[in-house]
Design a protein around this motif. Structure first.
Motif, PDB file in Angstrom:
ATOM      1  N   SER A 168       0.844  -1.190   0.000  1.00  0.00           N
ATOM      2  CA  SER A 168       0.000   0.000   0.000  1.00  0.00           C
ATOM      3  C   SER A 168       0.879   1.241   0.000  1.00  0.00           C
ATOM      4  CB  SER A 168      -0.908   0.017   1.234  1.00  0.00           C
ATOM      5  OG  SER A 168      -0.129   0.069   2.425  1.00  0.00           O
ATOM      6  N   VAL A 169       0.258   2.379  -0.263  1.00  0.00           N
ATOM      7  CA  VAL A 169       0.924   3.664  -0.134  1.00  0.00           C
ATOM      8  C   VAL A 169       0.804   4.094   1.323  1.00  0.00           C
ATOM      9  CG1 VAL A 169       1.000   6.070  -0.874  1.00  0.00           C
ATOM     10  CG2 VAL A 169       0.416   4.266  -2.521  1.00  0.00           C
ATOM     11  N   GLN A 170       1.937   4.404   1.959  1.00  0.00           N
ATOM     12  CA  GLN A 170       1.954   4.760   3.373  1.00  0.00           C
ATOM     13  C   GLN A 170       2.605   6.114   3.592  1.00  0.00           C
ATOM     14  OE1 GLN A 170       3.769   1.690   5.764  1.00  0.00           O
ATOM     15  NE2 GLN A 170       2.573   0.033   4.839  1.00  0.00           N
ATOM     16  N   ASP A 171       2.262   6.717   4.718  1.00  0.00           N
ATOM     17  CA  ASP A 171       2.971   7.914   5.163  1.00  0.00           C
ATOM     18  C   ASP A 171       4.207   7.474   5.940  1.00  0.00           C
ATOM     19  OD1 ASP A 171       1.248   9.997   4.207  1.00  0.00           O
ATOM     20  OD2 ASP A 171      -0.186   9.430   5.756  1.00  0.00           O
ATOM     21  N   VAL A 172       5.378   7.901   5.494  1.00  0.00           N
ATOM     22  CA  VAL A 172       6.633   7.537   6.151  1.00  0.00           C
ATOM     23  C   VAL A 172       7.446   8.799   6.392  1.00  0.00           C
ATOM     24  CG1 VAL A 172       6.632   5.289   5.001  1.00  0.00           C
ATOM     25  CG2 VAL A 172       7.937   7.182   4.014  1.00  0.00           C
ATOM     26  N   ALA A 173       8.440   8.696   7.237  1.00  0.00           N
ATOM     27  CA  ALA A 173       9.309   9.843   7.499  1.00  0.00           C
ATOM     28  C   ALA A 173      10.106  10.188   6.251  1.00  0.00           C
ATOM     29  CB  ALA A 173      10.256   9.530   8.655  1.00  0.00           C
ATOM     30  N   PRO A 174      10.188  11.457   5.900  1.00  0.00           N
ATOM     31  CA  PRO A 174      10.987  11.834   4.728  1.00  0.00           C
ATOM     32  C   PRO A 174      12.463  11.591   4.999  1.00  0.00           C
ATOM     33  CG  PRO A 174      10.279  13.791   5.904  1.00  0.00           C
ATOM     34  CD  PRO A 174       9.584  12.639   6.550  1.00  0.00           C
ATOM     35  N   PRO A 175      13.244  11.337   3.947  1.00  0.00           N
ATOM     36  CA  PRO A 175      14.672  11.079   4.141  1.00  0.00           C
ATOM     37  C   PRO A 175      15.429  12.348   4.503  1.00  0.00           C
ATOM     38  CG  PRO A 175      14.178  11.184   1.807  1.00  0.00           C
ATOM     39  CD  PRO A 175      12.853  11.268   2.523  1.00  0.00           C
ATOM     40  N   ILE A 176      16.504  12.162   5.221  1.00  0.00           N
ATOM     41  CA  ILE A 176      17.422  13.251   5.553  1.00  0.00           C
ATOM     42  C   ILE A 176      18.777  12.912   4.937  1.00  0.00           C
ATOM     43  CG2 ILE A 176      18.609  14.469   7.416  1.00  0.00           C
ATOM     44  CD1 ILE A 176      16.193  13.825   9.192  1.00  0.00           C
ATOM     45  N   ALA A 177      19.373  13.867   4.264  1.00  0.00           N
ATOM     46  CA  ALA A 177      20.664  13.634   3.619  1.00  0.00           C
ATOM     47  C   ALA A 177      21.762  13.552   4.661  1.00  0.00           C
ATOM     48  CB  ALA A 177      20.964  14.741   2.611  1.00  0.00           C
ATOM     49  N   GLY A 178      22.358  12.377   4.796  1.00  0.00           N
ATOM     50  CA  GLY A 178      23.495  12.221   5.686  1.00  0.00           C
ATOM     51  C   GLY A 178      24.764  12.722   5.023  1.00  0.00           C
ATOM     52  N   PRO A 179      25.892  12.646   5.706  1.00  0.00           N
ATOM     53  CA  PRO A 179      27.156  13.065   5.107  1.00  0.00           C
ATOM     54  C   PRO A 179      27.406  12.349   3.776  1.00  0.00           C
ATOM     55  CG  PRO A 179      27.440  12.644   7.442  1.00  0.00           C
ATOM     56  CD  PRO A 179      26.053  12.169   7.093  1.00  0.00           C
ATOM     57  N   GLY A 180      27.716  13.125   2.742  1.00  0.00           N
ATOM     58  CA  GLY A 180      27.987  12.544   1.434  1.00  0.00           C
ATOM     59  C   GLY A 180      26.751  12.126   0.662  1.00  0.00           C
ATOM     60  N   GLN A 181      25.561  12.461   1.182  1.00  0.00           N
ATOM     61  CA  GLN A 181      24.319  12.078   0.522  1.00  0.00           C
ATOM     62  C   GLN A 181      23.559  13.301   0.003  1.00  0.00           C
ATOM     63  OE1 GLN A 181      22.015   9.782   3.381  1.00  0.00           O
ATOM     64  NE2 GLN A 181      22.858   7.868   2.582  1.00  0.00           N
ATOM     65  N   VAL A 182      22.602  13.025  -0.880  1.00  0.00           N
ATOM     66  CA  VAL A 182      21.658  14.044  -1.336  1.00  0.00           C
ATOM     67  C   VAL A 182      20.247  13.486  -1.182  1.00  0.00           C
ATOM     68  CG1 VAL A 182      23.309  14.932  -3.035  1.00  0.00           C
ATOM     69  CG2 VAL A 182      21.562  13.279  -3.754  1.00  0.00           C
ATOM     70  N   VAL A 183      19.270  14.382  -1.137  1.00  0.00           N
ATOM     71  CA  VAL A 183      17.872  13.997  -1.234  1.00  0.00           C
ATOM     72  C   VAL A 183      17.372  14.402  -2.614  1.00  0.00           C
ATOM     73  CG1 VAL A 183      15.518  14.413  -0.405  1.00  0.00           C
ATOM     74  CG2 VAL A 183      17.383  14.100   1.230  1.00  0.00           C
ATOM     75  N   VAL A 184      16.677  13.477  -3.260  1.00  0.00           N
ATOM     76  CA  VAL A 184      16.146  13.690  -4.598  1.00  0.00           C
ATOM     77  C   VAL A 184      14.617  13.694  -4.533  1.00  0.00           C
ATOM     78  CG1 VAL A 184      15.944  12.710  -6.920  1.00  0.00           C
ATOM     79  CG2 VAL A 184      18.129  12.590  -5.696  1.00  0.00           C
ATOM     80  N   ASP A 185      14.002  14.704  -5.156  1.00  0.00           N
ATOM     81  CA  ASP A 185      12.563  14.657  -5.393  1.00  0.00           C
ATOM     82  C   ASP A 185      12.339  13.781  -6.615  1.00  0.00           C
ATOM     83  OD1 ASP A 185      12.221  16.355  -3.284  1.00  0.00           O
ATOM     84  OD2 ASP A 185      11.338  18.000  -4.437  1.00  0.00           O
ATOM     85  N   VAL A 186      11.677  12.654  -6.437  1.00  0.00           N
ATOM     86  CA  VAL A 186      11.560  11.654  -7.490  1.00  0.00           C
ATOM     87  C   VAL A 186      10.505  12.073  -8.518  1.00  0.00           C
ATOM     88  CG1 VAL A 186      11.097   9.234  -7.999  1.00  0.00           C
ATOM     89  CG2 VAL A 186      12.250   9.866  -5.859  1.00  0.00           C
ATOM     90  N   ALA A 187      10.865  11.986  -9.795  1.00  0.00           N
ATOM     91  CA  ALA A 187       9.961  12.377 -10.874  1.00  0.00           C
ATOM     92  C   ALA A 187       9.383  11.191 -11.630  1.00  0.00           C
ATOM     93  CB  ALA A 187      10.690  13.288 -11.866  1.00  0.00           C
ATOM     94  N   ARG A 188      10.127  10.108 -11.705  1.00  0.00           N
ATOM     95  CA  ARG A 188       9.667   8.967 -12.504  1.00  0.00           C
ATOM     96  C   ARG A 188      10.416   7.725 -12.048  1.00  0.00           C
ATOM     97  NH1 ARG A 188       6.902   8.887 -17.578  1.00  0.00           N
ATOM     98  NH2 ARG A 188       6.467  11.070 -17.052  1.00  0.00           N
ATOM     99  N   VAL A 189       9.687   6.585 -11.992  1.00  0.00           N
ATOM    100  CA  VAL A 189      10.276   5.313 -11.586  1.00  0.00           C
ATOM    101  C   VAL A 189       9.763   4.218 -12.514  1.00  0.00           C
ATOM    102  CG1 VAL A 189      10.674   3.707  -9.671  1.00  0.00           C
ATOM    103  CG2 VAL A 189      10.159   6.112  -9.184  1.00  0.00           C
ATOM    104  N   GLY A 230      15.076  12.142 -11.018  1.00  0.00           N
ATOM    105  CA  GLY A 230      14.496  13.206 -10.214  1.00  0.00           C
ATOM    106  C   GLY A 230      15.447  14.390 -10.117  1.00  0.00           C
ATOM    107  N   THR A 231      15.162  15.286  -9.174  1.00  0.00           N
ATOM    108  CA  THR A 231      15.923  16.516  -9.004  1.00  0.00           C
ATOM    109  C   THR A 231      16.462  16.599  -7.585  1.00  0.00           C
ATOM    110  OG1 THR A 231      14.535  17.662 -10.630  1.00  0.00           O
ATOM    111  CG2 THR A 231      15.818  19.040  -9.120  1.00  0.00           C
ATOM    112  N   VAL A 232      17.727  16.950  -7.466  1.00  0.00           N
ATOM    113  CA  VAL A 232      18.362  17.071  -6.147  1.00  0.00           C
ATOM    114  C   VAL A 232      17.813  18.313  -5.439  1.00  0.00           C
ATOM    115  CG1 VAL A 232      20.528  17.401  -4.908  1.00  0.00           C
ATOM    116  CG2 VAL A 232      20.455  15.909  -6.926  1.00  0.00           C
ATOM    117  N   THR A 233      17.288  18.115  -4.211  1.00  0.00           N
ATOM    118  CA  THR A 233      16.684  19.228  -3.475  1.00  0.00           C
ATOM    119  C   THR A 233      17.314  19.471  -2.107  1.00  0.00           C
ATOM    120  OG1 THR A 233      14.971  17.714  -2.660  1.00  0.00           O
ATOM    121  CG2 THR A 233      14.454  19.019  -4.619  1.00  0.00           C
ATOM    122  N   ALA A 234      18.185  18.586  -1.650  1.00  0.00           N
ATOM    123  CA  ALA A 234      18.854  18.792  -0.361  1.00  0.00           C
ATOM    124  C   ALA A 234      20.203  18.104  -0.389  1.00  0.00           C
ATOM    125  CB  ALA A 234      18.003  18.261   0.791  1.00  0.00           C
TER     126      ALA A 234
END
Length: 338
Positions: free
Chosen positions: A13-34, A68-72
């Motif tokens: 199912s589609v669930q509400d989950v905690a959004p990701p946080i960019a750790g050291p050396g990471q980025v957060v991407v807003d996903v556009a297509r999978v 997607g696009t890098v946002t964080a």
């Protein structure tokens, strides 16, 4: 945020989950297509071998063909990545072992696989966190549809490279699904005479619509010398068939995986002096796929039959095609849609 979560075989199912946080050396991407692929289906049905080996477990968040696009940005990440359109490698090696240091992170013993192995969350969600080292920037000529086709395209391109085709060589691709058709497109671009062997009338008719004339079933496959045979199927019998069909001194390439062990007679392999190549992962082929898409040399967008929102993912995994879907084998998810 919204994410698609599989909790047990056939249950998702589609669930509400905690959004990701960019750790050291990471980025957060807003996903556009999978893209949804056979591996995702196996996780949904419970057939995926990693589940039985203990390498993956429910609940699991799938999705490894993404754009997607890098946002964080996390600590230590160059700010030039912010706002860039990207895709990324599925295989995340440890970075310090012998294989990783030799550029073979896709077979690192300690690797994570996005949406597949080691509990690393996948891209069927509104956002995804990944290491910046796994990113590939996309030029403007690679739109979101193409961006989500880079990962399967990298696998297909590696298979064609493994076949070592020369212009004018005759290649046979076993399997007319997404990977088989991508292989056929890349092989044709390299000047090969391409034949495909499949099973369903729909897939074979669709292959013909892409301009391939040599489209066959096993029953009517002509007796021709094939300089390379590439097995992109999930049939346990076809690896041996590929070896039977290839010309002596040439190559067989195995990129498809069956649900049960395949048997190949190594006596035939040796007596025909055939080179056998196995392909795991798109990693070494991602840049090449992006370049070929960007130049227009290969355009696989017609393979995408439909795009749905996260709420439509379960039906796709259950084998139900969306209303109005085209004939292509690939289905996409846009997490921004309702």
């Amino acid at each position: 945020m919204k994410a698609f979560v599989i909790t047990a075989p056939g249950e998702a199912s589609v669930q509400d989950v905690a959004p990701p946080i960019a750790g050291p050396g990471q980025v957060v991407v807003d996903v556009a297509r999978v893209g949804v692929c056979g591996t995702d289906v196996e996780f949904f049905t419970g057939e995926m071998q990693y589940l039985h080996d203990g390498k993956a477990r429910y609940p699991i968040r799938i999705g490894h063909e993404w754009t997607g696009t890098v946002t964080a940005l996390g600590a230590g990440v160059d700010r030039r990545w912010l706002g860039r359109r990207v895709t990324g490698d599925t295989m995340l090696g440890c970075g310090v072992c012998r294989r990783c240091l030799r550029g073979l992170q896709h077979v690192c013993e300690f690797r994570f696989e996005v949406g597949i192995l080691g509990g690393f969350p996948g891209a069927l969600a509104e956002q995804l966190a990944v290491p910046v080292t796994s990113l590939f920037e996309l030029p403007d000529t690679v739109d979101d549809v193409l961006g989500a086709l880079v990962e399967p395209g990298g696998n297909a391109l590696r298979a064609v490279r493994g076949a070592a085709l020369e212009p004018g060589d005759r290649a046979l691709v076993l399997g007319a699904g997404t990977i088989g058709l991508l292989i056929a497109l890349f092989a044709r671009q390299q000047g090969a005479e391409v034949h495909l062997m499949g099973r369903s009338a729909r897939s074979l008719d669709y292959a013909r619509s892409l301009g391939f004339d040599g489209v066959w079933t096993d029953a009517d496959l002509p007796d021709l010398p094939f300089d390379a045979v590439i097995d992109a199927s999930n049939a346990a019998t076809l690896p041996a068939r590929a070896l039977d069909l290839v010309e002596p001194g040439k190559r067989v390439v195995y990129v498809g995986l069956a649900g049960s062990p395949s048997l190949v007679d190594t006596r035939t392999l040796a007596l025909k002096d055939v080179t056998a190549v196995g392909i795991l992962s798109a990693s070494p082929g991602l840049r090449g796929a992006i370049d070929l898409y960007a130049s227009g040399a290969v355009d696989p967008r017609p393979l995408v039959a439909a795009t749905v929102g996260l709420s439509g993912t379960r039906e796709i995994l259950a084998g139900n095609r969306p209303a109005g879907a085209g004939l292509g084998p690939k289905l996409h998810v846009d997490p921004r849609l309702a």
